[in-house]
Design an enzyme around this catalytic site. Structure first.
Site, short mmCIF file in Angstrom:
data_model
loop_
_atom_site.label_atom_id
_atom_site.label_comp_id
_atom_site.label_asym_id
_atom_site.label_seq_id
_atom_site.Cartn_x
_atom_site.Cartn_y
_atom_site.Cartn_z
N ARG A 73 0.81 -1.22 0.00
CA ARG A 73 0.00 0.00 0.00
C ARG A 73 0.85 1.27 0.00
O ARG A 73 0.70 2.13 -0.86
CB ARG A 73 -0.86 0.02 1.27
CG ARG A 73 -2.30 0.25 1.08
CD ARG A 73 -2.96 -0.03 2.41
NE ARG A 73 -2.28 -1.16 3.04
CZ ARG A 73 -2.58 -2.41 2.78
NH1 ARG A 73 -3.55 -2.71 1.96
NH2 ARG A 73 -1.91 -3.40 3.35
N THR A 74 1.73 1.36 1.01
CA THR A 74 2.49 2.60 1.17
C THR A 74 3.33 2.87 -0.07
O THR A 74 3.42 3.99 -0.56
CB THR A 74 3.38 2.50 2.41
OG1 THR A 74 2.58 2.11 3.51
CG2 THR A 74 4.05 3.82 2.71
N LYS A 129 24.53 -7.86 -0.07
CA LYS A 129 25.96 -8.14 -0.19
C LYS A 129 26.77 -7.46 0.91
O LYS A 129 27.99 -7.47 0.89
CB LYS A 129 26.48 -7.67 -1.55
CG LYS A 129 25.78 -8.32 -2.73
CD LYS A 129 26.28 -7.72 -4.04
CE LYS A 129 25.39 -8.11 -5.21
NZ LYS A 129 25.61 -7.27 -6.38
N ARG A 159 11.55 3.40 3.82
CA ARG A 159 11.05 2.54 4.89
C ARG A 159 12.22 1.68 5.35
O ARG A 159 12.95 1.12 4.52
CB ARG A 159 9.91 1.65 4.38
CG ARG A 159 9.56 0.56 5.38
CD ARG A 159 8.27 -0.13 5.05
NE ARG A 159 7.14 0.76 5.31
CZ ARG A 159 5.87 0.33 5.25
NH1 ARG A 159 5.59 -0.92 4.91
NH2 ARG A 159 4.90 1.17 5.51
N HIS A 191 5.24 6.12 11.58
CA HIS A 191 4.78 6.00 10.20
C HIS A 191 3.95 7.26 9.94
O HIS A 191 2.72 7.20 9.90
CB HIS A 191 3.96 4.73 10.05
CG HIS A 191 3.63 4.38 8.62
ND1 HIS A 191 3.90 5.23 7.56
CD2 HIS A 191 3.06 3.28 8.09
CE1 HIS A 191 3.50 4.64 6.45
NE2 HIS A 191 2.99 3.47 6.74
#
Lengths: 302, 179
Positions: free
Chosen positions: A54-55, A82, A104, A132
């Protein structure tokens, strides 16, 4: 405002100016032509070090509807695997002339750290169990559409408060706007000293729902729970799940929010999630408008 | 500092009526013509023009909308403060219509350019013309001209034109302030 690192760092008037701008963008995205050219000379990198549907889609649509150039990055398919550090990864991306970073990250505070070391503007799209901010903004924007104002509004946040960044950002935002907040859930999923934020605490769902004008039902974040916080999902659902029976017993128009993704049958039954009282899909629609407003206001500040 | 009244002795009402008659002369009964006033300051003028035209055209509807051009401006990120948007209220399509853009002052022409960009979200107009109460001649930065003009003035960059209409809390005065 140079960055949006969390609701904690912005003021009530910042929130109102985001809402007013979002009103205009909501008009824009409901037109046949949903695009404006404001950010045509801006490049934005979406860095997702944690999963999201969604975000991520919401941010990408918001950016594209503002005519920004967009590059996407997800940790699972990148050099992070890596052994590259966060700062190196971001600096490499910025070397390709990127103006804004939407990120995020699983670690709380990753954005604050980054903001001290890089030049680009940063928008927090979720940092671990911390904040958030755009979710809280879109939740409050949706409540504003329903109720008009926040003074005296009673909002309950129910579920896994401990592991929820949505809960913390919502608490900050709602309080700044003048609403009363109560959190509710099993004692193991409510942080011990959350009362110090000035919220009420309850372990009784029915009592909380009787008190509230609106309720934000949170998902159990099993992926963040290292130990068992409650005996079984079935028991959780019986004690803290929202179903038609409880809702009908309240005899009032409780407004129901959910930040998604929904675990149907756990914190909320399908019947309730799909009912008239749930504004879950309005939240998703408003999410794009609110994110456009945040991007526009941040990019516009020289 | 010199302050010049551009419409003394109630001349503003006469000018507005003249502009309305010029519109009627060109567009008849407004069947295929719509008014689009520009936010924020063109809308008070726009509402006035739309009322006058409605009174002059009994039984007809004059389509009137308000257009905000903020997101289409070319000076985004070039100013110190963020431009605050206003409401766009256009409840019709302009596809194949004659559009009259309405603004209070025509100056550099950049707002008009942004407006031509912004209105395309509502269709492809047949033609576009501009009505402005004050035309600051010789100050244009783009090849844009008005068709219906209240008054034309020669000004310097340092001059200021302020339009204060009743609807916005003023008293129907238009001033040219010279530094």
């Amino acid at each position: 405002m140079r960055h949006l690192l969390g609701i904690k760092y912005i003021s009530e008037s910042d929130i109102h100016s985001i809402f007013q701008t979002a009103d205009n963008f909501k008009d824009v995205i409901n037109r046949p032509i949903k695009k404006v050219p404001s950010l045509r000379d801006t490049t934005i990198a979406n860095l997702f070090f944690e999963n999201s549907t969604r975000t991520r889609i919401s941010f990408e649509l918001a950016e594209k509807r503002l005519s920004a150039d967009v590059v996407n990055f997800s940790a699972s398919s990148s050099s992070v695997k890596k052994g590259e550090t966060l700062l190196d990864t971001v600096n490499n991306i910025l070397a390709m002339k990127v103006d804004m970073v939407v990120m995020r990250h699983p670690n709380p505070g990753a954005h604050v750290f980054l903001s001290k070391h890089i030049d680009a503007q940063i928008i927090n799209a979720g940092d671990g169990t911390h904040e958030h901010p755009t979710q809280a903004l879109l939740d409050c924007f949706s409540l504003r559409e329903k109720f008009g104002e926040f003074k005296g509004l009673k909002v309950a946040i129910v579920g896994d408060i401990t592991h929820s960044r949505v809960a913390l950002s919502n608490i900050f935002a709602l309080q700044k706007l003048g609403a009363k907040v109560r959190v509710c859930g099993p004692p193991t999923l409510i942080p011990k000293h959350i009362g110090s934020l000035g919220v009420e605490v309850s372990y009784d769902l029915k009592d909380t729902l009787r008190w509230a004008d609106a309720v934000n039902m949170l998902r159990i974040q099993l992926e963040r729970q290292d130990i068992a916080y409650f005996p079984s999902l079935r028991e959780y659902s019986q004690l803290y799940g929202l179903d038609k029976e409880i809702l009908d017993s309240l005899k009032k128009d409780l407004v129901i929010l959910h930040p998604g993704p929904i675990n149907r049958g756990v914190e909320i039954t399908s019947e309730v999630a799909d009912s008239e009282q749930a504004i879950i899909l309005d939240q998703v629609e408003n999410g794009v408008a609110v994110r456009m407003a945040v991007l526009y206001l941040l990019a516009g500040a020289k | 500092m010199k302050k010049l009244d551009l419409f003394p002795d109630g001349k503003l009402d006469v000018t507005l009526l003249r502009l309305c008659h010029q519109l009627l002369e060109n567009y008849g009964d407004f069947e295929d013509t719509v008014l689009l006033a520009l936010q924020p300051r063109g809308v008070y003028l726009g509402r006035r023009i739309s009322q006058l035209l409605t009174a002059l055209l009994p039984g007809k509807t004059v389509l009137y909308g308000e257009l905000d051009v903020t997101f289409f401006r070319d000076d985004f990120r070039r100013r110190d403060s963020v431009l605050e948007p206003n409401k766009t209220q256009v409840d019709f399509l302009i596809e194949n219509k004659n559009v009259i853009l309405i603004d209070d002052v025509l100056y550099t022409g950049r707002t008009t350019r942004a407006a031509m960009d912004a209105m395309l979200a509502f269709g492809r107009p047949k033609s576009v013309e501009l009505l402005a109460l004050v035309d600051r001649r010789h100050q244009r930065e783009l090849p844009i001209e008005g068709s219906f003009i209240g008054i034309t003035v020669d000004t310097l960059d340092t001059d200021h034109v302020t339009v204060e209409l009743r609807e916005a809390g003023g008293e129907d005065k238009v001033f040219l302030t010279e530094k």
